[in-house]
Design a protein around this motif. Structure first.
Motif, short mmCIF file in Angstrom:
data_model
loop_
_atom_site.label_atom_id
_atom_site.label_comp_id
_atom_site.label_asym_id
_atom_site.label_seq_id
_atom_site.Cartn_x
_atom_site.Cartn_y
_atom_site.Cartn_z
N GLY A 51 0.82 -1.21 0.00
CA GLY A 51 0.00 0.00 0.00
C GLY A 51 0.85 1.26 0.00
N TYR A 52 0.38 2.25 0.73
CA TYR A 52 1.04 3.56 0.76
C TYR A 52 1.17 4.06 2.19
N ARG A 53 2.12 4.94 2.40
CA ARG A 53 2.27 5.67 3.66
C ARG A 53 2.39 7.14 3.29
N MET A 54 1.57 7.95 3.94
CA MET A 54 1.61 9.40 3.72
C MET A 54 2.02 10.05 5.03
N LYS A 55 3.08 10.88 4.97
CA LYS A 55 3.59 11.53 6.18
C LYS A 55 3.54 13.04 5.97
N GLY A 56 3.27 13.75 7.05
CA GLY A 56 3.24 15.20 6.98
C GLY A 56 3.84 15.82 8.22
N GLU A 57 4.41 17.00 8.06
CA GLU A 57 4.99 17.77 9.16
C GLU A 57 4.50 19.20 9.00
N LEU A 58 3.74 19.67 9.97
CA LEU A 58 3.15 21.01 9.93
C LEU A 58 3.88 21.92 10.90
N LYS A 59 4.25 23.11 10.42
CA LYS A 59 4.85 24.16 11.26
C LYS A 59 4.09 25.43 10.96
N LEU A 60 3.53 26.03 12.02
CA LEU A 60 2.64 27.16 11.83
C LEU A 60 2.86 28.19 12.92
N LYS A 61 2.86 29.48 12.55
CA LYS A 61 2.96 30.57 13.52
C LYS A 61 1.55 30.92 13.97
N MET A 62 1.31 30.80 15.28
CA MET A 62 0.01 31.10 15.86
C MET A 62 -0.19 32.62 15.98
N PRO A 63 -1.45 33.09 16.08
CA PRO A 63 -1.70 34.53 16.21
C PRO A 63 -0.99 35.17 17.41
N ASN A 64 -0.76 34.40 18.48
CA ASN A 64 -0.07 34.94 19.65
C ASN A 64 1.45 34.90 19.50
N GLY A 65 1.95 34.45 18.35
CA GLY A 65 3.39 34.42 18.09
C GLY A 65 4.04 33.08 18.39
N ALA A 66 3.35 32.21 19.10
CA ALA A 66 3.92 30.89 19.42
C ALA A 66 3.92 30.01 18.17
N ASP A 67 4.82 29.04 18.17
CA ASP A 67 4.88 28.07 17.07
C ASP A 67 4.01 26.87 17.38
N ALA A 68 3.29 26.39 16.39
CA ALA A 68 2.54 25.14 16.49
C ALA A 68 3.20 24.15 15.54
N THR A 69 3.50 22.96 16.05
CA THR A 69 4.10 21.93 15.21
C THR A 69 3.39 20.61 15.47
#
Length: 127
Positions: A51-69
């Protein structure tokens, strides 16, 4: 949002005529408001067994300036049916979801700062 991105790619796989051993992709999507880059989502699609494997890595700047990963992995069988999904939120708070799908049921474990919860979902027969 991250799950929706992986779901989008799983739907693309369902339309793909290529055999399992020849479909691989990777890339980085920019998350923007206007001309400002708020984050990125890096993804990989690879063969895994039959089959398949799908991987993702999200990095996002939150409105308060903190990083979300967060990161996630979705496994699909050779018929493009999701068999498992794992999501790890690393910041701003640690949390995780582990879902295994088999026999018309999805068994899910949620781990959050508030505690751990198990859920079972019955799926439609065609799932």
């Amino acid at each position: 949002m991250h799950f929706l991105g992986l779901l989008f790619y799983s739907l693309l796989l369902a339309q793909a005529p290529a055999p399992a051993d020849s479909f691989i992709d990777h890339g980085t999507l920019k998350i923007m408001i206007g001309a400002q880059v708020l984050g990125t989502e890096r993804f990989d699609i690879e063969t895994a067994g039959d089959g398949y494997r799908m991987k993702g890595e999200l990095k996002l700047k939150m409105p308060n300036g903190a990083d979300a990963t967060e990161s996630s992995v979705m496994n699909l069988n050779h018929d493009y049916i999701v068999t498992s999904y794992t999501r790890l939120q690393k910041s701003p708070k640690k949390a995780s979801i582990q879902m295994n799908i088999a026999g018309g049921q999805a068994k899910t474990l949620y781990v959050t700062p508030e505690g751990t919860k198990d859920f079972e979902y019955m799926l439609e027969p065609e799932m």
